[in-house]
Design a protein around this motif. Structure first.
Motif, short mmCIF file in Angstrom:
data_model
loop_
_atom_site.label_atom_id
_atom_site.label_comp_id
_atom_site.label_asym_id
_atom_site.label_seq_id
_atom_site.Cartn_x
_atom_site.Cartn_y
_atom_site.Cartn_z
N SER B 51 0.84 -1.21 0.00
CA SER B 51 0.00 0.00 0.00
C SER B 51 0.86 1.25 0.00
O SER B 51 0.59 2.21 -0.72
CB SER B 51 -0.91 0.02 1.22
OG SER B 51 -1.78 -1.07 1.18
N THR B 52 1.92 1.21 0.79
CA THR B 52 2.81 2.36 0.86
C THR B 52 3.35 2.69 -0.53
O THR B 52 3.36 3.86 -0.95
CB THR B 52 3.97 2.05 1.83
OG1 THR B 52 3.42 1.62 3.08
CG2 THR B 52 4.84 3.27 2.04
N HIS B 55 0.72 4.24 -2.72
CA HIS B 55 0.47 5.63 -2.35
C HIS B 55 1.55 6.55 -2.90
O HIS B 55 1.26 7.66 -3.35
CB HIS B 55 0.40 5.78 -0.82
CG HIS B 55 -0.80 5.12 -0.23
ND1 HIS B 55 -0.82 4.61 1.06
CD2 HIS B 55 -2.03 4.86 -0.76
CE1 HIS B 55 -2.00 4.09 1.30
NE2 HIS B 55 -2.76 4.22 0.21
N ASP B 61 1.62 10.36 -1.24
CA ASP B 61 2.65 10.50 -0.23
C ASP B 61 3.97 10.74 -0.96
O ASP B 61 4.09 10.45 -2.15
CB ASP B 61 2.71 9.23 0.62
CG ASP B 61 3.22 9.52 2.03
OD1 ASP B 61 3.69 10.64 2.27
OD2 ASP B 61 3.13 8.61 2.87
#
Ligand SMILES: Nc1ncnc2c1ncn2[C@@H]1O[C@H](COP(=O)(O)OP(=O)(O)OP(=O)(O)O)[C@@H](O)[C@H]1O
Ligand SMILES: [Mg+2]
Lengths: 504, 246
Positions: B51-52, B55, B61
């Motif tokens: 997920s990071t 993103h 992010d």
């Protein structure tokens, strides 16, 4: 676009928001009602005050007044500007006196201090604030001090009788003289205390000619009429049957009232005369109604030895907005005369100022109520932002900017403010316009009156809605709603989208 | 892989979360190319940073280190409003938990990205065309009969299809999907996968899909695996070997 839609949806689905709206609404309504009532009081008071005071007053210092009022009026009239501005003028005397009368209700003799005012009916009526307050003659074209016919006739008959008696006495005297029985009158004692006093205090002789003794007016025996303040001549009486207060006259029209005042000669002397009550004065200002006794100007002048003197010149203007300029012009003209020149507002300055200050302090306090509503908005908005954290993340993931997210909440605050202010205005105006009905209702439910008309100058609660004031209250409330939503809105804007999305 | 210049290119991406004393190095140097028209799936253990990474790719992010290029243009260090615009128009995002806005109807949810693009005035001018587009999208995902329902009145599969329609309304270049079938039963998962496959094959939509369902990866063009904060490319897609990693 999404901002408006979301705002609208949040407004429709959050019942908490209704709490914000209600608090803003109540704050706004309170402010409007209180302001309207306070304005009502002050405008009503102003009308009342202005009602008994003329637009501008020229007043002398002290009880002896100033010299040559008619000459002063001529000087005023000679000035083109003043002549154009001034509608009418009236000369008056303002002095204190003790009044004594027979109270017909208690059947006792009553004595009280009063303010005796010498006026000339016609000019005083023209200046305004007089005729309309007369109890009996308010509708008459030319109110007068004329005393009832039968009293007039009676006194004239008495006078005639005295004249005849005098005539007879004189004839008797002639006869006695003729018969050498006339007594030689004693010489008056040489008792010039004035002269002695003056020498003692090294007083300079008066600049203006000293009042010369006046011949007593021709009809000295026929008493003059007097208009007596309503509250002097009435007393409140509680009807035991229906518990209502009624005004009972303690002095009836045609009754006698004795006034004792002082002369204006160098040495004060009591001067007294009897008058016949011809009318009552009821302005609604207890200050006047409880103190004033009006008598004919010339007679008071004669009584007090004020030949060609007066205490006031009352001026009525065609346009009150010119008052300040007129006062200035008058001050120029009477630069060397010791006269006070005031508009009625200046005369009542301290009172009006006090009301004004009271109003502004009250407004500050009341805006604190709206500030409390503002903190409510702050709390509720913070809750909504927490609750909407994930949605804020979603919006940002979909490309909404931080500014956009912030605007949602600011618009939301604005909307709450506007809706609250709108309903608050409606509520406030409704209460204001029905305040006397509401008061009556409360009185009926609780059994005690909130507003006792007999205590105040007014029969019912006066109100005056000022559109400008309502507008300011509305804008203030909306501004507070927006200001207090800035903080939560900022928090929403600064939320990190990823944290917001991970938020459960 | 595909020879042409990659549409999306990540180089040496690093991301570390620091919480008090402990540092969690989630991504330690991600190198990833996504070609135009590719359907890429990313697998990895829970907590491996899928997920990071997604993103970071979707500019939600910023990486601590490394670069991301979209068609040769660097996008990871753009100012906020340009990143907002990229998320709005170039990337479409879908999530495991659908992430629909609960206050809005299906149709309004689908229209949301378009509403964000347009000001009130231009929205008003284009409202018919945009609405038609949204209806087409909803038709495409098979939800034309659920226009005015609120998200909580929909089933999971329906919500995810609505989310896909929403991701597509602004015609993005890349669809970033984070476990789109993670919360769905097999049948609904199949339905959504078929839809994605279809969008990839017929509309040429580039898709990066994160999943831990190994069965799904058979349908995709290419699989990469996140392990130890880096990207590994298994030689073949072999579920058994995946379980026993080096
Ligand atoms: N804000 C944060 N602060 C600290 N650690 C975080 C933060 N966000 C994520 N992490 C950690 O980063 C790691 C990667 O998280 P990420 O959500 O990317 O994993 P994932 O591969 O998507 O897992 P899953 O398959 O369960 O969704 C996790 O160990 C998580 O605990
Ligand atoms: Mg994940």
């Amino acid at each position: 676009m999404y901002k408006l839609l979301l705002c609208w949806r949040y407004l429709k689905t959050r019942y908490l928001a209704i709490a914000c709206i209600i608090s803003v609404m109540l704050g706004v309504a309170t402010l409007i009602v209180v302001n309207s009532v306070m304005n009502g009081f002050s405008t009503k008071l102003k009308t009342l005050l202005h009602g008994v005071l003329s637009d501008i007053v020229l007043e002398g210092h002290g009880m002896e007044g100033f010299h040559d009022p008619l000459g002063k009026i001529r000087r005023i009239r000679k000035d083109a500007y003043l002549d154009a501005q001034i509608d009418s003028l009236a000369i008056t005397i303002d002095a204190f006196a003790m009044a004594q009368f027979h109270n017909v209700v208690t059947n006792e003799t009553a004595t009280r201090p009063v303010r005796v005012m010498g006026i000339e009916m016609k000019s005083r009526s023209q200046v305004g604030g007089f005729k309309e307050h007369l109890d009996l003659q308010k509708n008459s074209a030319e109110p007068s001090f004329a005393i009832p016919k039968e009293i007039q006739d009676y006194f004239e008959a008495v006078e005639e009788q005295i004249r005849k008696d005098r005539e007879r006495e004189r004839q008797d005297a002639h006869l006695e003289a003729a018969f050498g029985l006339l007594q030689i009158p004693k010489a008056a004692p040489d008792n010039d205390i004035d002269k002695v006093m003056r020498e003692f205090f090294h007083a300079k002789p008066a600049v203006e000619p000293a009042p010369r003794p006046m011949p007593v007016p021709h009809k000295v025996r026929v008493p003059q009429g007097a208009v007596v303040g309503h509250l002097i001549a009435h007393m409140k009486w509680k009807d035991p049957n229906n518990k209502e207060f009624v005004d009972l006259p303690t002095i009836r029209v045609g009754d006698r009232i004795d006034l004792t005042t002082v002369s204006t000669s160098h040495r004060l002397e009591p001067k007294y005369d009897s008058f016949v009550v011809v009318d009552y004065f009821k302005s609604g200002m207890s200050e006047y109604d409880a103190n004033a006794v009006f008598v004919p100007l010339e007679h008071l002048q004669a009584m007090r030895g004020m030949d060609n003197r007066a205490s006031n010149i009352l001026i009525k203007l065609k346009d009150y907005n010119e008052a300040d300029k007129v006062v200035q012009r008058l001050a120029e003209i009477f630069e060397h005369d010791r006269l006070g020149i005031f508009t009625w507002e200046q005369k009542q300055g301290p009172l009006l100022k006090a009301i004004e200050i009271e109003k502004s302090i009250l407004n500050i306090l009341l805006f604190m109520i709206i500030a409390v509503a503002g903190f409510g908005i702050l709390a509720i908005f913070s809750m909504i932002v927490s609750e909407k954290t994930r949605d804020i993340g979603i919006l940002k993931a979909l490309g909404a900017s931080s500014g956009g997210v912030m605007k949602i909440f600011l618009t939301y605050g604005l909307l709450l403010g506007v809706v609250g202010a709108f309903f608050g205005t409606i509520l406030g105006l409704t209460i204001t316009w029905n305040i006397n009905g509401i008061e009556a209702l409360i009185a009926m439910l609780t059994g005690s009156r909130v507003f006792d008309g007999s205590v105040y100058y007014f029969k019912e609660i006066p109100t005056d809605v000022q559109p400008m004031g309502v507008l300011i209250v509305n804008l203030g409330a909306i501004a507070i709603a927006v200001v207090f939503s800035i903080l939560p809105a900022l928090r929403a804007a600064l939320l990190h989208p990823v944290q917001a999305l991970r938020y459960e | 892989m595909h020879g042409t210049t990659p549409l999306l290119c990540a180089l040496n991406l690093k991301k570390t979360y620091v919480k008090f004393a402990n540092r969690i190095e989630v991504l330690r140097g991600i190198d990833l190319d996504v070609a135009e028209g590719e359907f890429l799936s990313v697998i990895g253990n829970s907590g491996s940073g899928k997920s990071t990474m997604l993103h970071l790719l979707g500019t939600l992010d910023k990486p601590d280190e490394g670069t991301i290029h979209l068609e040769g243009r660097r996008i990871d260090n753009l100012p906020a409003e340009q990143r907002d615009a990229l998320r709005n128009r170039t990337f479409g995002l879908i999530f495991q938990f659908y992430h629909l806005l609960p206050e809005l109807s299906t149709l309004e949810n689908v229209l949301m990205p378009a509403m964000i693009t347009h000001s009130v005035w231009s929205w008003w001018l284009n409202r018919r065309a945009l609405k038609k587009q949204a209806l087409e999208m909803l038709d495409r995902v098979g939800l034309s009969h659920r226009l005015n329902h609120k998200p909580r009145e929909l089933s999971g599969g329906e919500m995810q299809r609505a989310a896909i329609a929403r991701a597509l309304i602004n015609r993005p270049r890349v669809l970033l999907a984070d476990e789109p079938t993670g919360n769905l039963d097999a049948a609904n998962g199949q339905h959504v996968m078929k839809l994605l496959r279809d969008l990839n094959q017929h509309d040429g939509l580039t898709i990066v899909m994160v999943t831990h369902n190994l069965e799904l990866v058979h349908d995709t063009d290419r699989v990469v695996r996140l392990f130890d904060g880096r990207v590994e490319t298994p030689e073949m897609i072999l579920p058994p070997t995946f379980a026993t990693t080096p």
